[in-house]
Design an enzyme around this catalytic site. Structure first.
Site, PDB file in Angstrom:
ATOM      1  N   HIS A 101      43.497 -52.176 107.613  1.00  0.00           N
ATOM      2  CA  HIS A 101      42.267 -52.647 108.270  1.00  0.00           C
ATOM      3  C   HIS A 101      42.553 -53.056 109.721  1.00  0.00           C
ATOM      4  CE1 HIS A 101      40.941 -54.155 104.046  1.00  0.00           C
ATOM      5  NE2 HIS A 101      40.161 -53.127 104.331  1.00  0.00           N
ATOM      6  N   SER A 107      43.142 -53.301  99.537  1.00  0.00           N
ATOM      7  CA  SER A 107      43.156 -54.736  99.204  1.00  0.00           C
ATOM      8  C   SER A 107      43.416 -54.909  97.715  1.00  0.00           C
ATOM      9  CB  SER A 107      41.822 -55.382  99.578  1.00  0.00           C
ATOM     10  OG  SER A 107      41.600 -55.289 100.954  1.00  0.00           O
ATOM     11  N   ARG A 119      41.286 -43.017 104.599  1.00  0.00           N
ATOM     12  CA  ARG A 119      42.683 -42.941 104.195  1.00  0.00           C
ATOM     13  C   ARG A 119      43.062 -41.570 103.679  1.00  0.00           C
ATOM     14  NH1 ARG A 119      42.137 -48.140 100.508  1.00  0.00           N
ATOM     15  NH2 ARG A 119      40.317 -46.900 100.054  1.00  0.00           N
ATOM     16  N   LYS A 176      29.433 -59.934  93.454  1.00  0.00           N
ATOM     17  CA  LYS A 176      30.856 -59.636  93.260  1.00  0.00           C
ATOM     18  C   LYS A 176      31.692 -60.762  93.848  1.00  0.00           C
ATOM     19  CE  LYS A 176      34.150 -56.001  94.307  1.00  0.00           C
ATOM     20  NZ  LYS A 176      34.352 -54.843  95.150  1.00  0.00           N
TER      21      LYS A 176
END
Ligand code: PNS
Length: 162
Positions: A18, A128, A91, A42
């Site tokens: 990030h 993450s 990615r 969440k």
């Protein structure tokens, strides 16, 4: 013309991947806002306040960077902040399908364009979620997150009893 972009995400927590995207965005655009999603459905490992603190600690002082939270639709945040472009890191091909759907929806519902930056190869495996998994079991975090984030992860799991 001033080009303002948003780098949105959950950032639970921010990784070196990030951070690389945020820094590169700051070099290429006039103004960058990192926007952390506050998602009532969440619960993350870190609270949104903790995530914001960690991001601010690792980005340091960058003149053309702001760090904010947002709720609801990203396009509404963009409109309220006069931001016309979403900037995201890609990615791998596996990211692309969902990212493309979101980009098309955000263009459709808000007229906001999305630009993708390729993640630096040394960070392309990072997420993450994986970092949290490694941290939960006491694995090594070097090369994955900034030191301050590694410390925060260790503290979090120590407080939770591992
Ligand atoms: O880091 P993440 O979890 O991959 O980030 C996803 C994020 C926050 C960019 C995305 O879920 C988002 O923009 N959420 C806000 C709600 C919204 O606007 N959804 C997209 C409609 S296409």
């Amino acid at each position: 013309m001033t080009v303002s972009v948003v780098v949105p995400g959950s950032f639970d927590p921010i990784t070196l991947g990030h951070l690389d995207i945020v820094r590169r965005a700051c070099e290429r655009f006039d103004h960058v806002t990192v926007a952390v999603l506050e998602n009532p459905r969440k619960q993350g490992l870190f609270s949104v306040d903790e995530r914001l603190q960690l991001i601010r600690a690792v980005v340091g002082e960058i003149d053309n960077l702001a760090v904010e939270r947002f709720e609801g639709l990203l396009v509404d945040f963009c409109r309220a902040h006069d931001i016309g472009i979403i900037c995201k890191g890609l990615r791998a091909v596996s990211d692309f399908e969902y990212e493309l759907q979101m980009a098309q929806m955000n263009r459709r519902i808000g007229g906001i364009e999305t630009v993708f930056m390729s993640t630096s190869p040394e960070h392309s495996y990072l997420s993450s979620s994986l970092v949290k998994e490694v941290a939960r079991y006491g694995g090594p975090l070097d090369g994955t997150v900034p030191d301050v984030v590694a410390d925060a992860l260790r503290d979090k799991f120590a407080a939770a009893g591992g």
